[in-house]
Design an enzyme around this catalytic site. Sequence first.
Site, PDB file in Angstrom:
ATOM      1  N   ASN A 202       0.870  -1.112   0.060  1.00 49.23           N
ATOM      2  CA  ASN A 202      -0.063   0.013   0.021  1.00 49.23           C
ATOM      3  C   ASN A 202       0.937   1.242  -0.025  1.00 49.23           C
ATOM      4  OD1 ASN A 202       0.834   0.531   2.855  1.00 49.23           O
ATOM      5  ND2 ASN A 202      -0.832  -0.712   3.426  1.00 49.23           N
ATOM      6  N   ALA A 203       0.385   2.482  -0.043  1.00 46.09           N
ATOM      7  CA  ALA A 203       1.130   3.746  -0.067  1.00 46.09           C
ATOM      8  C   ALA A 203       1.874   3.888   1.119  1.00 46.09           C
ATOM      9  CB  ALA A 203       0.006   4.733  -0.380  1.00 46.09           C
ATOM     10  N   GLU A 205       3.482   1.427   2.784  1.00 50.32           N
ATOM     11  CA  GLU A 205       4.552   0.569   2.769  1.00 50.32           C
ATOM     12  C   GLU A 205       5.388   1.008   1.547  1.00 50.32           C
ATOM     13  OE1 GLU A 205       1.714  -3.326   4.408  1.00 50.32           O
ATOM     14  OE2 GLU A 205       1.944  -2.417   2.142  1.00 50.32           O
ATOM     15  N   ASP A 272      -6.562  -7.766   1.420  1.00 50.72           N
ATOM     16  CA  ASP A 272      -6.726  -9.064   1.090  1.00 50.72           C
ATOM     17  C   ASP A 272      -7.419  -9.290   0.251  1.00 50.72           C
ATOM     18  OD1 ASP A 272      -5.333  -9.719   3.615  1.00 50.72           O
ATOM     19  OD2 ASP A 272      -7.031 -10.066   4.668  1.00 50.72           O
TER      20      ASP A 272
END
Length: 484
Positions: A202-203, A205, A272
Amino acid sequence: MAERTLDLGELQALLERVRGLKVACVGDLMLDRYVYGEVSRISPEAPIPVLKTKRTVAMAGAVGNVARNVGSLGGAARLGAVVGLDRAGSELTTLIGQDDGVVSFVEASAAAPTIVKTRYVSGGQQLLRLDDEEPGDRTLPSNGVFDGAASILISDYAKGSVTAALMADALSAAQASGAPVIVDPKGTDFARYGAVDVIKPNASELAGATGLPVDTDAEVESALTALLDATTARAIIVTRAGKGMSLMRRGGAARHFPGRAREVFDVSGAGDTGLAALGLALGAGATLETAVEFAILASGVVVGKAGTAVVSPAELIDAEMSQHASGAHAKVMPLEELAHVVEGWRRQGLKVGFTNGCFDILHRGHVAYLAQARGWCDRLVVALNTDASVRRLKGEGRPINDLDSRAVVIGGLQSVDRVTSFDDPTPLALIERLRPDVLIKGADYTREGVVGGDLVESWGGEVKLATFEDGFSTTRTISRMKDS
């Protein structure tokens, strides 16, 4: 932003291709538990809310939720993970065994207790999350989970399951079968995943792994370039919440895909769902661009649900169709379809309100009435009398506006969540079918005179009487029109 690559026909064709597709879902597994209740007071012992528990729901989380989504979308998930030899592990094993779309390759081990996350929810809002987690050896032994898989999904929650040995097994199996490997990463060292097909951070991360800002498209492009330089992955797909997703292949330019406008209820497990959708699409031979659109659509649906939820093909088709309908039109639906929507709200712990009427010529009094009604619930359903029903009640010449027009106008109000209709003398059948938590009528009624009031109270609901603004009524408006 990139053009759409997935229309309704292509979506339905893709859903057909993923049916029965074997997908290996491997990584960290945990038990997600949700405690739903109501808060009506503050504790006298401390300035904290008192939650009165109504129900508890448990489900497989992390890689378990990835597998559940693969199964719910029509695929055949092969779930590889480790649970503890404890009560939570037994509960997880039972839950997984009840899912027809998941084949279990889960191993029980005394080396590490099962991870449990318990969330306390009231009025659709999480009040607290309690994590029961202890370190331990969660290494998954080689047990055939990758055999026959059309794609391989690695779900890394940094709990110890995703080891160098596991990645070596996954890449070896992928090389032999041609299956794509997609990783949902954790930490900052993404190079340790090796030459996978896709890494999906994600952004935040992506920012953590590169040390670069990721607020704008240009900043995301720089961070994607840096991450590809630091790894051997063939492509990076970054999820950016409401901004959608961005894709960059090694040696190629970045592409940005806008998100789908949806009401966000709970983002738990959305990553997920996106991973499951990517794996299914790529396993079925779709392009990366199509897979990204598929993942955006699936994630957009699941954030409108409570908890670590799953998405069905029918829900994806409905979501795609609703993109082409106005917001007001999308709120109007027949009873049986509405009943499924209401049941979904109820599973999310939302309080459902119900009111009914002709609502022939919408005026200020109606708007105030419906706004007051919406204040007593989390979701408001309005049932409209059909044209024939209005005529029987009000006489010839009514309604002034037909049912379709009335429904769209009422649906255009922010206070109204869904609109349906009824032809019977009373809405009793609708009330019995929908089982609302709050039944609302005007203050010109008495509590005893509200049709269905006894029923609603019998299942723990309540009856509310909303006030009207003086000087506003449809009859008076029509009279003024005739006099003018």
